[in-house]
Design an enzyme around this catalytic site. Structure first.
Site, PDB file in Angstrom:
ATOM      1  N   HIS A 143       3.511   9.490  -7.482  1.00 52.00           N
ATOM      2  CA  HIS A 143       2.373   9.990  -8.360  1.00 52.00           C
ATOM      3  C   HIS A 143       2.911  11.024  -9.028  1.00 52.00           C
ATOM      4  O   HIS A 143       3.760  10.751 -10.113  1.00 52.00           O
ATOM      5  CB  HIS A 143       1.272  10.402  -7.272  1.00 52.00           C
ATOM      6  CG  HIS A 143       0.005  10.849  -8.004  1.00 52.00           C
ATOM      7  ND1 HIS A 143      -0.220  10.426  -9.270  1.00 52.00           N
ATOM      8  CD2 HIS A 143      -0.985  11.440  -7.351  1.00 52.00           C
ATOM      9  CE1 HIS A 143      -1.555  10.865  -9.419  1.00 52.00           C
ATOM     10  NE2 HIS A 143      -2.114  11.609  -8.415  1.00 52.00           N
ATOM     11  N   HIS A 152       2.574   1.091 -13.305  1.00 54.44           N
ATOM     12  CA  HIS A 152       1.477   1.846 -12.765  1.00 54.44           C
ATOM     13  C   HIS A 152       0.364   0.826 -12.343  1.00 54.44           C
ATOM     14  O   HIS A 152       0.154  -0.334 -12.465  1.00 54.44           O
ATOM     15  CB  HIS A 152       0.928   2.246 -14.440  1.00 54.44           C
ATOM     16  CG  HIS A 152      -0.151   3.264 -14.180  1.00 54.44           C
ATOM     17  ND1 HIS A 152      -1.573   3.022 -14.092  1.00 54.44           N
ATOM     18  CD2 HIS A 152      -0.159   4.681 -14.377  1.00 54.44           C
ATOM     19  CE1 HIS A 152      -1.989   4.173 -13.969  1.00 54.44           C
ATOM     20  NE2 HIS A 152      -1.207   4.965 -14.066  1.00 54.44           N
ATOM     21  N   ASP A 206       5.023   9.654 -17.226  1.00 55.37           N
ATOM     22  CA  ASP A 206       6.216  10.463 -16.554  1.00 55.37           C
ATOM     23  C   ASP A 206       7.668  10.299 -17.170  1.00 55.37           C
ATOM     24  O   ASP A 206       8.410  10.780 -16.825  1.00 55.37           O
ATOM     25  CB  ASP A 206       6.230  10.276 -14.813  1.00 55.37           C
ATOM     26  CG  ASP A 206       5.080  10.779 -14.292  1.00 55.37           C
ATOM     27  OD1 ASP A 206       4.166   9.920 -13.549  1.00 55.37           O
ATOM     28  OD2 ASP A 206       4.756  11.929 -14.467  1.00 55.37           O
TER      29      ASP A 206
HETATM   30  C1  SDX Z   1       1.198   8.611 -12.228  1.00 52.84           C
HETATM   31  O1  SDX Z   1      -3.204   6.328 -10.745  1.00 52.84           O
HETATM   32  C2  SDX Z   1      -2.661   7.152 -11.834  1.00 52.84           C
HETATM   33  O2  SDX Z   1      -3.512   7.037 -12.705  1.00 52.84           O
HETATM   34  C3  SDX Z   1      -1.211   8.030 -11.841  1.00 52.84           C
HETATM   35  C4  SDX Z   1      -1.168   8.762 -13.034  1.00 52.84           C
HETATM   36  C5  SDX Z   1      -2.036   9.780 -13.335  1.00 52.84           C
HETATM   37  O3  SDX Z   1      -2.159  10.083 -14.385  1.00 52.84           O
HETATM   38  O4  SDX Z   1      -2.884  10.110 -12.237  1.00 52.84           O
HETATM   39  O5  SDX Z   1      -1.108   7.854 -14.187  1.00 52.84           O
HETATM   40  C6  SDX Z   1       0.326   9.490 -12.859  1.00 52.84           C
HETATM   41  O6  SDX Z   1       1.356   8.593 -11.079  1.00 52.84           O
HETATM   42  C7  SDX Z   1       1.947   7.483 -13.123  1.00 52.84           C
HETATM   43  C8  SDX Z   1       2.777   6.621 -11.930  1.00 52.84           C
HETATM   44  C9  SDX Z   1       4.076   7.327 -11.725  1.00 52.84           C
HETATM   45  N1  SDX Z   1       4.799   6.875 -10.629  1.00 52.84           N
HETATM   46  C10 SDX Z   1       6.156   6.413 -10.802  1.00 52.84           C
HETATM   47  O7  SDX Z   1       6.604   6.297 -12.217  1.00 52.84           O
HETATM   48  C11 SDX Z   1       6.970   5.896  -9.554  1.00 52.84           C
HETATM   49  C12 SDX Z   1       7.697   4.408  -9.825  1.00 52.84           C
HETATM   50  N2  SDX Z   1       6.335   3.423 -10.024  1.00 52.84           N
HETATM   51  C13 SDX Z   1       6.144   2.787  -8.701  1.00 52.84           C
HETATM   52  O8  SDX Z   1       6.212   3.523  -7.706  1.00 52.84           O
HETATM   53  C14 SDX Z   1       4.656   2.082  -8.964  1.00 52.84           C
HETATM   54  O9  SDX Z   1       4.685   1.282  -9.949  1.00 52.84           O
HETATM   55  C15 SDX Z   1       3.349   2.684  -9.000  1.00 52.84           C
HETATM   56  C16 SDX Z   1       3.404   3.527  -7.716  1.00 52.84           C
HETATM   57  C17 SDX Z   1       3.209   3.410 -10.159  1.00 52.84           C
HETATM   58  C18 SDX Z   1       2.384   1.706  -8.776  1.00 52.84           C
HETATM   59  O10 SDX Z   1       2.572   0.900  -7.869  1.00 52.84           O
HETATM   60  P1  SDX Z   1       1.501  -0.113  -7.269  1.00 52.84           P
HETATM   61  O11 SDX Z   1       0.253  -0.408  -8.252  1.00 52.84           O
HETATM   62  O12 SDX Z   1       1.096  -0.336  -5.853  1.00 52.84           O
HETATM   63  O13 SDX Z   1       2.422  -1.601  -7.422  1.00 52.84           O
HETATM   64  P2  SDX Z   1       3.384  -2.270  -6.614  1.00 52.84           P
HETATM   65  O14 SDX Z   1       4.282  -1.297  -5.859  1.00 52.84           O
HETATM   66  O15 SDX Z   1       2.578  -3.188  -5.682  1.00 52.84           O
HETATM   67  O16 SDX Z   1       4.126  -2.888  -7.643  1.00 52.84           O
HETATM   68  C19 SDX Z   1       3.954  -4.411  -7.947  1.00 52.84           C
HETATM   69  C20 SDX Z   1       5.215  -4.939  -8.163  1.00 52.84           C
HETATM   70  C21 SDX Z   1       6.093  -5.014  -6.681  1.00 52.84           C
HETATM   71  O17 SDX Z   1       7.025  -6.022  -6.712  1.00 52.84           O
HETATM   72  P3  SDX Z   1       6.744  -7.376  -6.060  1.00 52.84           P
HETATM   73  O18 SDX Z   1       6.357  -7.023  -4.652  1.00 52.84           O
HETATM   74  O19 SDX Z   1       5.312  -8.000  -6.749  1.00 52.84           O
HETATM   75  O20 SDX Z   1       7.808  -8.508  -6.177  1.00 52.84           O
HETATM   76  O21 SDX Z   1       6.323  -4.443  -9.032  1.00 52.84           O
HETATM   77  C22 SDX Z   1       7.260  -3.838  -8.475  1.00 52.84           C
HETATM   78  C23 SDX Z   1       7.027  -3.579  -7.102  1.00 52.84           C
HETATM   79  O22 SDX Z   1       8.228  -3.714  -6.221  1.00 52.84           O
HETATM   80  N3  SDX Z   1       7.484  -2.515  -9.056  1.00 52.84           N
HETATM   81  C24 SDX Z   1       8.557  -1.970  -9.604  1.00 52.84           C
HETATM   82  C25 SDX Z   1       8.164  -0.529 -10.133  1.00 52.84           C
HETATM   83  N4  SDX Z   1       7.019  -0.347  -9.760  1.00 52.84           N
HETATM   84  C26 SDX Z   1       6.377  -1.602  -9.280  1.00 52.84           C
HETATM   85  N5  SDX Z   1       9.976  -2.108  -9.407  1.00 52.84           N
HETATM   86  C27 SDX Z   1      10.815  -1.377  -9.806  1.00 52.84           C
HETATM   87  N6  SDX Z   1      10.356  -0.348 -10.502  1.00 52.84           N
HETATM   88  C28 SDX Z   1       9.272   0.364 -10.480  1.00 52.84           C
HETATM   89  N7  SDX Z   1       9.140   1.291 -11.020  1.00 52.84           N
END
Ligand code: SDX
Length: 428
Positions: A266, A309, A367
């Protein structure tokens, strides 16, 4: 008012269940599932992938279009034409302020930027190397010990004064946590500076020389505050709403929001992006590709921080504005060719052309670039998420205020129980 209804047929139930469907101004319709409880059924949605926890009029996100509206105004237009204090007024009260309303609100915020002198002692209990987010969790929650003269949350005016105190004091406490880390004296806020200028002054001024505000940094800081202000029902805002639904005081609720924001999935992602860029280090193609491959490898916990996201399946509109701001700040510093910016831009380009990221609709989020700007402005990495918390306080407290202004129930989710069935304690 229900616009339509859903009819649910359940094996084993002799009649279908009718559930009302509501439509909002924009976005998906919602099925009101509250009637399921009386049928002995719960919904099941870990991570709340398709669950609306409330109705709200503050912010709307269209993940497919990469759209973010604050009280209907697009974030790019606000970033271009408004400032953080005006956005705070808009998020809190629902409309843009007149010139007089803006001046009055800005004055009210300015007049609350100082903190109780006793609070300085609170800091002294922490180790000097404590992460500033850990200090903020403690100190913000501790505000309730100092400001309990207006804590009747059932009163609009008490909610408003608490909101203004929090908006006003967060930058002061944030700067104090940094000064405590670096062993320099705390700076008192100055009433002749605007919100962003005051924060930079409290962060960087020291008694030995006059601190000159860099107008490009002040504008970039204000824009960073604007871009992080609110984002509908994200994890930390939902935490604040849940805490607020128990009747907890606003300072405790915001402290809970700070704790939730800290996670690297997050708000902690901006600090994690810089750590990732430091880890990548070498900007050669093969090295960057190696990290991209690691991000795609299910067996490797490494993720591309600042990418992906829960809601955006397109560019995060904030990331676009952040990238422009990044270019502006580095240009002004004569560092348009910053190596970490080069790595970030190459990483973005490779990822956006890679099937894995395209298929999963993974784009840079808010971010991805913010940390590069903050580092260029001389702000230490461990303060990046603190700055996110300073900004997001207006989002948190606006949602808290909205919830308490309407009828609400204490948040209490249920579960699918998969543990042991009833069994007797062994008495032999
Ligand atoms: C913020 O919610 C908000 O609005 C948050 C925010 C706000 O203003 O409040 O926007 C701020 O938190 C932005 C996000 C910051 N976090 C990151 O940058 C961390 C990296 N991102 C990931 O951890 C992830 O993308 C999340 C946590 C942001 C979202 O996760 P989800 O929605 O639960 O998606 P998921 O983990 O189920 O991913 C779907 C697929 C998966 O692969 P499969 O299982 O389908 O094969 O996408 C992949 C994930 O492994 N994936 C990534 C990835 N993000 C998702 N693979 C590599 N790198 C990534 N960053």
């Amino acid at each position: 008012m229900a616009d339509r209804k859903a009819t649910l047929t359940v094996e084993g139930l002799d009649k279908p269940i009718e559930l009302p469907i509501y439509s909002g101004t924009r976005g998906p319709d919602v099925i009101d599932v509250r009637g399921l409880g009386s049928e002995g059924l719960f919904t099941y949605d870990p991570g709340f992938m398709a669950t609306s926890s409330c109705q709200s009029a503050i912010t709307y996100i269209d993940g497919g279009k990469g759209m973010l509206l604050h009280r209907g105004y697009p974030i790019d237009q606000l970033a271009q034409n408004s400032d953080f204090v005006e956005l705070c007024y808009l998020l809190m009260f629902g409309e843009l302020p007149s010139k007089a309303e803006y001046a009055n609100f800005a004055d009210r915020v300015t007049s609350h930027t100082m903190v109780h002198e006793q609070l300085a002692n609170f800091f002294k209990g922490f180790r000097r190397d404590a992460h500033p987010m850990s200090i903020m969790c403690g100190v913000v929650g501790g505000l309730a010990a100092f400001y309990h003269d207006h804590l009747d949350i059932t009163k609009q005016e008490d909610r408003e004064i608490s909101a203004i105190r929090l908006i006003a004091k967060m930058p002061t406490l944030a700067a104090m946590s940094h000064k405590y880390n670096v062993g320099q004296p705390f700076n008192y806020p100055r009433n002749d500076l605007n919100y962003a200028e005051n924060f930079l002054y409290m962060m960087f001024s020291n008694p030995c020389e006059e601190y000159k505000i860099n107008p490009v940094f002040a504008k970039a800081m204000d824009r960073i505050f604007m871009l992080h202000a609110d984002h509908e029902q994200n994890a930390s805002t939902s935490t604040v709403r849940l805490a607020g639904s128990t009747g907890a005081n606003p300072f405790a609720c915001i402290s809970a929001g700070i704790a939730a924001l800290w996670g690297p999935a997050h708000g902690g992602a901006n600090e994690a992006v810089l750590n990732m860029l430091d880890e990548i280090g070498d900007e050669s193609e093969e090295n960057i590709q190696r990290f991209i491959d690691r991000a795609k490898d299910k067996d490797d916990p490494f993720k591309l921080m600042g990418f992906g996201h829960r809601v955006y399946r397109n560019f995060d509109p904030r990331a676009k504005v952040m990238k422009e701001t990044c270019d502006e700040v580095l240009e002004q510093l004569g560092r348009a060719d910053d190596p970490q910016l080069r790595i970030a831009k190459r990483l973005e380009q490779i990822a956006l052309e890679d099937e894995y990221f395209i298929e999963r609709k993974l784009y840079p989020n808010v971010d991805f670039y913010s940390g590069i700007i903050l580092k260029a402005m001389g702000i230490p990495k461990n303060m990046f998420t603190v700055i996110f918390a300073v900004s997001r306080t207006i989002g948190w407290i606006s949602h808290w205020h909205e919830m308490l202004s309407e009828s609400y129930k204490i948040g209490r989710p249920r579960q699918l129980y998969v543990g042991h069935d009833k069994r007797d304690y062994p008495t032999d």
